[in-house]
Design an enzyme around this catalytic site. Sequence first.
Site, short mmCIF file in Angstrom:
data_model
loop_
_atom_site.label_atom_id
_atom_site.label_comp_id
_atom_site.label_asym_id
_atom_site.label_seq_id
_atom_site.Cartn_x
_atom_site.Cartn_y
_atom_site.Cartn_z
N TYR A 146 -71.78 4.94 -9.28
CA TYR A 146 -70.59 5.74 -8.97
C TYR A 146 -70.49 6.08 -7.49
CZ TYR A 146 -69.09 6.69 -13.76
OH TYR A 146 -68.61 6.59 -15.03
N LYS A 195 -82.68 0.22 -18.02
CA LYS A 195 -82.62 -1.23 -18.19
C LYS A 195 -83.75 -1.81 -17.35
CE LYS A 195 -80.59 -4.98 -19.78
NZ LYS A 195 -80.58 -5.32 -21.22
N ASP A 227 -79.23 -1.17 -24.01
CA ASP A 227 -78.52 -1.92 -25.06
C ASP A 227 -79.04 -1.55 -26.44
OD1 ASP A 227 -80.90 -3.11 -24.24
OD2 ASP A 227 -80.16 -5.17 -24.32
N ASP A 251 -72.38 7.68 -18.89
CA ASP A 251 -70.93 7.66 -19.11
C ASP A 251 -70.61 6.93 -20.41
OD1 ASP A 251 -68.14 7.91 -18.51
OD2 ASP A 251 -68.15 5.81 -17.86
N ASP A 255 -69.73 8.61 -24.45
CA ASP A 255 -68.51 8.33 -25.22
C ASP A 255 -68.87 7.81 -26.61
OD1 ASP A 255 -66.76 9.07 -23.21
OD2 ASP A 255 -65.49 7.29 -23.46
C1 IPM Z 1 -66.38 11.15 -17.64
C2 IPM Z 1 -65.22 10.32 -17.20
C3 IPM Z 1 -65.31 10.13 -15.69
C4 IPM Z 1 -66.62 9.42 -15.42
C5 IPM Z 1 -64.12 9.38 -15.09
C6 IPM Z 1 -62.82 10.06 -15.39
C7 IPM Z 1 -64.28 9.14 -13.63
O1 IPM Z 1 -65.18 9.11 -17.89
O2 IPM Z 1 -66.49 12.31 -17.20
O3 IPM Z 1 -67.18 10.65 -18.43
O4 IPM Z 1 -66.68 8.19 -15.53
O5 IPM Z 1 -67.59 10.09 -15.09
MG MG Z 2 -66.66 8.94 -19.38
#
Ligand code: IPM
Ligand code: MG
Length: 366
Positions: A146, A195, A227, A251, A255
């Site tokens: 990032y 990884k 993975d 990240d 999710d």
């Molecule tokens: C999160 C989001 C952010 C990230 C984006 C919006 C830049 O996906 O907070 O997980 O990737 O960190």
């Molecule tokens: Mg995210």
Amino acid sequence: MRLNIACIPGDGIGPEIVAEAKKILNQLASVYGHEIVYKDLLMGGASIDVHGVPLTDETIADAKAADAVLMGSIGGNTTTSPWYQLPPDRRPEAGLLKIRKELGLFANLRPAVLYQELADACPLKKEISDSGFDMLIMRELTGGLYFGERRTVEENGVRKAIDTLTYDENEIRRIAVKGFEVAQKRRGKVTSVDKANVLDSSRLWRNVVEEVAKDYPDVALEHMLVDNCAMQLVKDPAQFDVILTENMFGDILSDEASMVTGSIGMLASASLNDSKFGLYEPSHGSAPDIAGKNLANPIATILSAAMMLRYSFDLDREADAVEQAVKVILNKGYRTSDIMPKGGDAAGCTLVGCREMGDLLADEIR
Ligand code: IPM
Ligand code: MG
């Protein structure tokens, strides 16, 4: 106690959910005798519309001057919103990355919990969801891909893009320490995800995590390749307590973990620096499609406010009261549309809007 809270309502459903979180905080303040001073700040698309940039220096200074920051969500529809016609460094997300860096928020805590009341929303097979799960992803937030150098060049007529993934041992050590500390307060297990079969940065990660582990003999450490971790999250999520990982892996895995709970509208998060300061926001996004319709679930933001009370203000009793209120209201069957089961009214559930959910929770805090 006097609480100086900077609020970033942001975009999409952000303003609605932050309004409900304030409702809860105000109720707590009157019940427990606190004084809260809010300062509303613009970030993301809301800031672009006014200032042309997603985050101004004044906003950073105002955020730093507060004790903690409560955020809603930022960003819009990436195909239709004019914000996404801007160069990448002026889009809404750039504001979020910048504030993380400027405030030194290197530790991102993302709990993923299967609420027993919402177990039906879990997309996994019943024999997996039956054992429940409660994990916390400790994601490194200010390093890695990032924030590495990036550029797009053209060489001999061929376009080429370069992103760099760098970690130094100090960046790894400080997030590992946070991971082990939080594991001590939970079930005492850290799964460090990397990884290391391919990446140098992961091999360093693994070595430094091993070194840090020596200071926490009461915490069990295991390593897992990213993975495999993605697979294990859907195969046997109950095995995880704390998942410790770098920025990009965190990240993606966070999710996945939130989806597995089936109720992303319930999941809070905290981004902390080395002091008590933190930025608290729901794990979900700005859901522009339902913005302004009183349909959003404010609970993730309200639970983020509870994390703020706990981590930035040491107000555990107040944080407990919020979490308890959420349990009671779910038990009574109140649901926003995202967590309303099919045929839920027959099962005794009541569909409510964002504001009504806030009212119900505030009433529960007495
Ligand atoms: C999160 C989001 C952010 C990230 C984006 C919006 C830049 O996906 O907070 O997980 O990737 O960190
Ligand atoms: Mg995210």
